[in-house]
Design a protein around this motif. Structure first.
Motif, PDB file in Angstrom:
ATOM      1  N   VAL A 236       0.875  -1.193   0.000  1.00 56.54           N
ATOM      2  CA  VAL A 236       0.000   0.000   0.000  1.00 56.54           C
ATOM      3  C   VAL A 236       0.904   1.233   0.000  1.00 56.54           C
ATOM      4  O   VAL A 236       0.974   1.972   0.976  1.00 56.54           O
ATOM      5  N   PRO A 237       1.612   1.473  -1.108  1.00 55.91           N
ATOM      6  CA  PRO A 237       2.707   2.451  -1.101  1.00 55.91           C
ATOM      7  C   PRO A 237       2.295   3.902  -0.889  1.00 55.91           C
ATOM      8  O   PRO A 237       3.138   4.722  -0.517  1.00 55.91           O
ATOM      9  N   LYS A 238       1.020   4.242  -1.110  1.00 58.66           N
ATOM     10  CA  LYS A 238       0.579   5.628  -0.927  1.00 58.66           C
ATOM     11  C   LYS A 238       0.022   5.885   0.469  1.00 58.66           C
ATOM     12  O   LYS A 238      -0.439   6.991   0.750  1.00 58.66           O
ATOM     13  N   TRP A 239       0.081   4.880   1.318  1.00 58.66           N
ATOM     14  CA  TRP A 239      -0.483   5.017   2.665  1.00 58.66           C
ATOM     15  C   TRP A 239       0.563   5.607   3.607  1.00 58.66           C
ATOM     16  O   TRP A 239       1.719   5.191   3.604  1.00 58.66           O
ATOM     17  N   ASN A 240       0.158   6.578   4.428  1.00 62.22           N
ATOM     18  CA  ASN A 240       1.026   7.122   5.471  1.00 62.22           C
ATOM     19  C   ASN A 240       0.962   6.179   6.669  1.00 62.22           C
ATOM     20  O   ASN A 240      -0.092   6.026   7.296  1.00 62.22           O
ATOM     21  N   THR A 241       2.078   5.550   6.961  1.00 62.13           N
ATOM     22  CA  THR A 241       2.089   4.434   7.900  1.00 62.13           C
ATOM     23  C   THR A 241       2.073   4.830   9.367  1.00 62.13           C
ATOM     24  O   THR A 241       1.827   3.996  10.235  1.00 62.13           O
ATOM     25  N   VAL A 242       2.366   6.071   9.646  1.00 60.37           N
ATOM     26  CA  VAL A 242       2.299   6.546  11.026  1.00 60.37           C
ATOM     27  C   VAL A 242       2.080   8.050  10.987  1.00 60.37           C
ATOM     28  O   VAL A 242       2.577   8.743  10.104  1.00 60.37           O
ATOM     29  N   SER A 243       1.272   8.536  11.897  1.00 63.49           N
ATOM     30  CA  SER A 243       1.103   9.975  12.084  1.00 63.49           C
ATOM     31  C   SER A 243       1.637  10.287  13.474  1.00 63.49           C
ATOM     32  O   SER A 243       0.937  10.134  14.475  1.00 63.49           O
ATOM     33  N   ILE A 244       2.896  10.677  13.505  1.00 62.51           N
ATOM     34  CA  ILE A 244       3.600  10.866  14.781  1.00 62.51           C
ATOM     35  C   ILE A 244       2.985  12.074  15.468  1.00 62.51           C
ATOM     36  O   ILE A 244       3.024  13.187  14.954  1.00 62.51           O
ATOM     37  N   SER A 245       2.403  11.840  16.621  1.00 64.01           N
ATOM     38  CA  SER A 245       1.417  12.782  17.149  1.00 64.01           C
ATOM     39  C   SER A 245       1.912  13.586  18.337  1.00 64.01           C
ATOM     40  O   SER A 245       2.229  13.040  19.396  1.00 64.01           O
ATOM     41  N   GLY A 246       1.923  14.898  18.145  1.00 64.98           N
ATOM     42  CA  GLY A 246       2.123  15.810  19.260  1.00 64.98           C
ATOM     43  C   GLY A 246       0.807  16.330  19.798  1.00 64.98           C
ATOM     44  O   GLY A 246       0.770  16.962  20.860  1.00 64.98           O
ATOM     45  N   TYR A 247      -0.274  16.071  19.065  1.00 67.33           N
ATOM     46  CA  TYR A 247      -1.573  16.630  19.455  1.00 67.33           C
ATOM     47  C   TYR A 247      -1.942  16.249  20.882  1.00 67.33           C
ATOM     48  O   TYR A 247      -2.277  17.105  21.709  1.00 67.33           O
ATOM     49  N   HIS A 248      -1.871  14.965  21.187  1.00 64.09           N
ATOM     50  CA  HIS A 248      -2.315  14.508  22.502  1.00 64.09           C
ATOM     51  C   HIS A 248      -1.322  14.883  23.593  1.00 64.09           C
ATOM     52  O   HIS A 248      -1.699  15.038  24.754  1.00 64.09           O
ATOM     53  N   ILE A 249      -0.048  15.019  23.205  1.00 64.66           N
ATOM     54  CA  ILE A 249       0.950  15.503  24.150  1.00 64.66           C
ATOM     55  C   ILE A 249       0.590  16.916  24.591  1.00 64.66           C
ATOM     56  O   ILE A 249       0.651  17.253  25.777  1.00 64.66           O
ATOM     57  N   ARG A 250       0.152  17.746  23.631  1.00 68.35           N
ATOM     58  CA  ARG A 250      -0.251  19.112  23.971  1.00 68.35           C
ATOM     59  C   ARG A 250      -1.558  19.120  24.753  1.00 68.35           C
ATOM     60  O   ARG A 250      -1.737  19.908  25.692  1.00 68.35           O
ATOM     61  N   GLU A 251      -2.486  18.230  24.379  1.00 70.20           N
ATOM     62  CA  GLU A 251      -3.755  18.160  25.103  1.00 70.20           C
ATOM     63  C   GLU A 251      -3.535  17.760  26.560  1.00 70.20           C
ATOM     64  O   GLU A 251      -4.301  18.142  27.441  1.00 70.20           O
ATOM     65  N   ALA A 252      -2.478  16.987  26.809  1.00 69.53           N
ATOM     66  CA  ALA A 252      -2.183  16.566  28.186  1.00 69.53           C
ATOM     67  C   ALA A 252      -1.565  17.678  29.013  1.00 69.53           C
ATOM     68  O   ALA A 252      -1.403  17.529  30.229  1.00 69.53           O
ATOM     69  N   GLY A 253      -1.192  18.793  28.363  1.00 69.32           N
ATOM     70  CA  GLY A 253      -0.688  19.938  29.113  1.00 69.32           C
ATOM     71  C   GLY A 253       0.706  20.379  28.786  1.00 69.32           C
ATOM     72  O   GLY A 253       1.274  21.240  29.471  1.00 69.32           O
ATOM     73  N   SER A 254       1.314  19.834  27.736  1.00 62.24           N
ATOM     74  CA  SER A 254       2.690  20.217  27.404  1.00 62.24           C
ATOM     75  C   SER A 254       2.757  21.640  26.878  1.00 62.24           C
ATOM     76  O   SER A 254       1.756  22.235  26.483  1.00 62.24           O
ATOM     77  N   THR A 255       3.956  22.169  26.829  1.00 63.50           N
ATOM     78  CA  THR A 255       4.212  23.441  26.171  1.00 63.50           C
ATOM     79  C   THR A 255       4.416  23.206  24.673  1.00 63.50           C
ATOM     80  O   THR A 255       4.535  22.052  24.223  1.00 63.50           O
ATOM     81  N   ALA A 256       4.504  24.280  23.920  1.00 61.29           N
ATOM     82  CA  ALA A 256       4.770  24.148  22.487  1.00 61.29           C
ATOM     83  C   ALA A 256       6.130  23.513  22.239  1.00 61.29           C
ATOM     84  O   ALA A 256       6.284  22.667  21.344  1.00 61.29           O
ATOM     85  N   VAL A 257       7.130  23.907  23.017  1.00 62.78           N
ATOM     86  CA  VAL A 257       8.476  23.344  22.864  1.00 62.78           C
ATOM     87  C   VAL A 257       8.468  21.847  23.170  1.00 62.78           C
ATOM     88  O   VAL A 257       9.060  21.044  22.440  1.00 62.78           O
ATOM     89  N   GLN A 258       7.792  21.450  24.242  1.00 63.51           N
ATOM     90  CA  GLN A 258       7.700  20.034  24.585  1.00 63.51           C
ATOM     91  C   GLN A 258       6.960  19.259  23.504  1.00 63.51           C
ATOM     92  O   GLN A 258       7.341  18.126  23.170  1.00 63.51           O
ATOM     93  N   GLU A 259       5.912  19.840  22.957  1.00 67.61           N
ATOM     94  CA  GLU A 259       5.164  19.171  21.890  1.00 67.61           C
ATOM     95  C   GLU A 259       6.083  18.820  20.727  1.00 67.61           C
ATOM     96  O   GLU A 259       6.075  17.686  20.221  1.00 67.61           O
ATOM     97  N   VAL A 260       6.892  19.777  20.301  1.00 68.38           N
ATOM     98  CA  VAL A 260       7.817  19.524  19.191  1.00 68.38           C
ATOM     99  C   VAL A 260       8.912  18.550  19.615  1.00 68.38           C
ATOM    100  O   VAL A 260       9.201  17.566  18.910  1.00 68.38           O
ATOM    101  N   GLY A 261       9.518  18.790  20.768  1.00 60.38           N
ATOM    102  CA  GLY A 261      10.640  17.958  21.200  1.00 60.38           C
ATOM    103  C   GLY A 261      10.258  16.509  21.399  1.00 60.38           C
ATOM    104  O   GLY A 261      10.918  15.596  20.881  1.00 60.38           O
ATOM    105  N   PHE A 262       9.175  16.252  22.145  1.00 60.11           N
ATOM    106  CA  PHE A 262       8.773  14.875  22.417  1.00 60.11           C
ATOM    107  C   PHE A 262       8.273  14.179  21.155  1.00 60.11           C
ATOM    108  O   PHE A 262       8.514  12.986  20.950  1.00 60.11           O
ATOM    109  N   THR A 263       7.572  14.923  20.309  1.00 59.56           N
ATOM    110  CA  THR A 263       7.043  14.315  19.078  1.00 59.56           C
ATOM    111  C   THR A 263       8.176  13.898  18.147  1.00 59.56           C
ATOM    112  O   THR A 263       8.181  12.778  17.613  1.00 59.56           O
ATOM    113  N   LEU A 264       9.141  14.783  17.942  1.00 53.84           N
ATOM    114  CA  LEU A 264      10.236  14.440  17.044  1.00 53.84           C
ATOM    115  C   LEU A 264      11.137  13.364  17.656  1.00 53.84           C
ATOM    116  O   LEU A 264      11.703  12.540  16.924  1.00 53.84           O
TER     117      LEU A 264
END
Length: 563
Positions: A236-264
């Protein structure tokens, strides 16, 4: 005069002018009136300047730090034309009750202009329980659609053109099974797997950090994810196999910097796991995607997206030796912040969502979901979901912001915050590395404790009134108007359980046992699990049965509670 002399003269003149402005213009005003509060800060508590100027960008290298849109380091966007070529994919996250009800909502949203599906699943589906499980009782169809079997998936996707639309499925621990069901339905319709486009969230690491819908321990979970990488690369070559998510990290209370750092940092772990499984970085990295939150601080959010793109490009090139530009592009879906929606004066949420969506577009998103204004009270109604979609359409067609690529580039404030967020996120990644990587950091509770502290400080700021929440700690309404809430009829659960039991009774028991035994053998041996899961769901093995089979082999994760 030499170039060096002219530059020196400019900076001396700027310093002199700045000193004079502060003495003659700014300071007299501050002495008379002051400012409206003592400190102005970003989400991580770091102070922001009142005014940014050339001195804040003195060390910036245009070619290495900014460049051009569609070119490394992709600070200014992943496409040369961005929205002048094609608008972002407009999604509305939806799913509730049973498959038939959700299918009706999807077809309605497509008729109103959504350009991609975004499927929400109920908690039993997310946790690997069938609707007839005692653990599912009372939760079937409540926060998303209940999907137990291929029969449900066929109804969910009825009349939807799978070879023409992109489907995003917010699913993690059971992502392999939902993808298998999607592929099996496409196969049954005769649709070429190579034409299927979409995304499974499939980011289990953030579940241990912030969300909690995990099943298996981290290491076997990583194995399942890399099996999906390998399967999709081949099938399934056109399928994105993972959506590495900072969304829920931010919803849990992280800062913007933490959202980027932990997600990456989680992204790094997935790349390393795929390489360890024998996959070449330039063969799979182009199908990685990301999912970010859009919070209220407009300038910080725009800068956050630009910083994430630049940092990821550098990581892929410098750390992993990626050669293809497609491997270095950080493509992301964004969603407005559910945690900022208020039950008090809920119509004000329309304004919050609009501002957040605008920040996402100005930051260069590839795909966007806008929350409905009533989601702090319950599931969105059809009318509120339509308003959320219309918000995107107004931004796209009436504001003009989609006509200019990276329209805030060159802003002293935006460029300075982009640099600061990249630096802070890189520091978190280095701290992960010092612990031993994402899995070890999560097992040690490091990101969890950092997020908890950030959430605590944010709550204190609100309680002290330093962070104003309109309608909550300021500008309260004496009386709140009643709002109609979308509720799920209890009959939905009873009917779903009855259908599931009927399906189980109609199956060939020997085929079910054969498929489950083959899946268990593959789990123990190290064979790729995906072909076995596809085979199982075709023979009506249910989602809960697939999960139970893997539970028997991999065990279940018990949270490491951190205070």
């Amino acid at each position: 005069m030499s170039e060096e002399s002219r530059e020196k003269e400019f900076w001396e003149a700027l310093q002199e002018a700045d000193t004079r402005w502060r003495k003659e213009v700014l300071n007299p005003l501050l002495e008379r009136f002051g400012e409206r509060r003592e400190r102005f800060v970003r989400s991580d508590g770091e102070e922001v300047e009142a005014v940014y100027g050339p001195e804040h960008q003195r060390g910036q290298d245009f070619f290495n730090d900014l460049g051009f849109p569609g070119s490394y380091p992709f600070t200014r966007g992943v496409q040369p034309t961005m929205y002048r070529g094609r608008l972002w994919t407009m999604r509305q996250y939806a799913g509730f009750g049973d498959a038939a009800q959700s299918n009706e909502r999807y077809r309605y949203l497509l008729s109103q202009g959504t350009t991609g599906l975004s499927v929400a699943f109920d908690l039993p589906t997310q946790m690997g329980y069938d609707s007839d499980s005692p653990r599912a009782r009372g939760e079937v169809g409540k926060v998303g659609v209940a999907i137990d079997s291929i029969a449900d998936m066929e109804v969910l996707l009825d009349q939807l053109p799978l070879d023409k639309i992109s489907t995003s499925m917010t699913i993690n621990a059971t992502a392999s099974t939902l993808l298998a069901l999607y592929v099996a339905v496409a196969d049954k319709r005769g649709i070429d797997r190579g034409k299927l486009r979409g995304t499974i969230q499939n980011d289990v690491l953030k579940e241990y950090i912030a969300r909690g819908t995990y099943i298996y321990p981290p290491r076997p979970s990583m194995r399942i994810i890399t099996d999906i990488f390998g399967f999709c690369q081949a099938e399934v070559p056109k399928w994105n196999t993972v959506s590495i998510s900072g969304y829920h990290i931010r919803e849990a209370g992280s800062t913007a910097v933490q959202e980027v750092g932990f997600t990456l940092a989680n992204g790094i772990a997935y790349v390393e796991a795929a390489q360890a499984a024998g996959l070449d970085v330039d063969e799979f990295a182009g199908r990685l995607s990301f999912f970010f939150n859009v919070h209220n601080n407009f300038i910080e959010e725009v800068a956050k997206f630009r910083a994430a793109r630049r940092l990821w490009a550098r990581i892929m090139k410098e750390r992993f030796g990626a050669k293809k530009e497609s491997s270095m592009r950080l493509r992301f879906h964004s969603q407005t912040a559910g945690s900022t929606l208020t039950a008090q004066q809920p119509q004000v949420n329309i304004v919050r969502v609009a501002m957040q969506a605008l920040a996402s577009v100005m930051g260069g998103t590839q795909s966007l979901h806008t929350n409905s204004w009533d989601e702090a009270l319950g599931l969105p109604t059809e009318a509120s979901a339509l308003m959320a979609l219309r918000t995107q359409q107004v931004i796209a067609h009436e504001t003009g912001v989609a006509d200019i690529v990276d329209p805030l580039a060159g802003s002293y404030a935006v460029e300075s915050l982009t640099d600061a967020i990249e630096e802070g996120a890189r520091d978190y990644i280095e701290r992960y590395d010092a612990i031993g990587g994402a899995v070890q950091a999560i097992e040690a509770g490091f990101p969890q404790s950092e997020i908890q502290e950030a959430a605590y400080q944010a709550q204190l700021a609100q309680e002290r009134g330093e962070q104003v929440i309109v309608g909550v700690n300021r500008y309260k309404a004496e009386e709140e108007a009643a709002v109609a809430i979308h509720q799920i009829d209890p009959e939905v659960e009873r009917a779903q359980v009855a259908r599931l039991r009927e399906l189980k009774a109609s199956r060939a028991a020997s085929e079910v046992e054969r498929c489950r035994a083959a899946l268990a053998k593959a789990a123990r041996s190290g064979d790729n699990l995906m072909p076995h899961i596809v085979e199982a769901v075709v023979h009506k093995v249910t989602l809960g049965e697939v999960a139970d089979t893997l539970r028997e082999v991999f065990g279940e994760y018990v949270e490491n509670v951190v205070f």
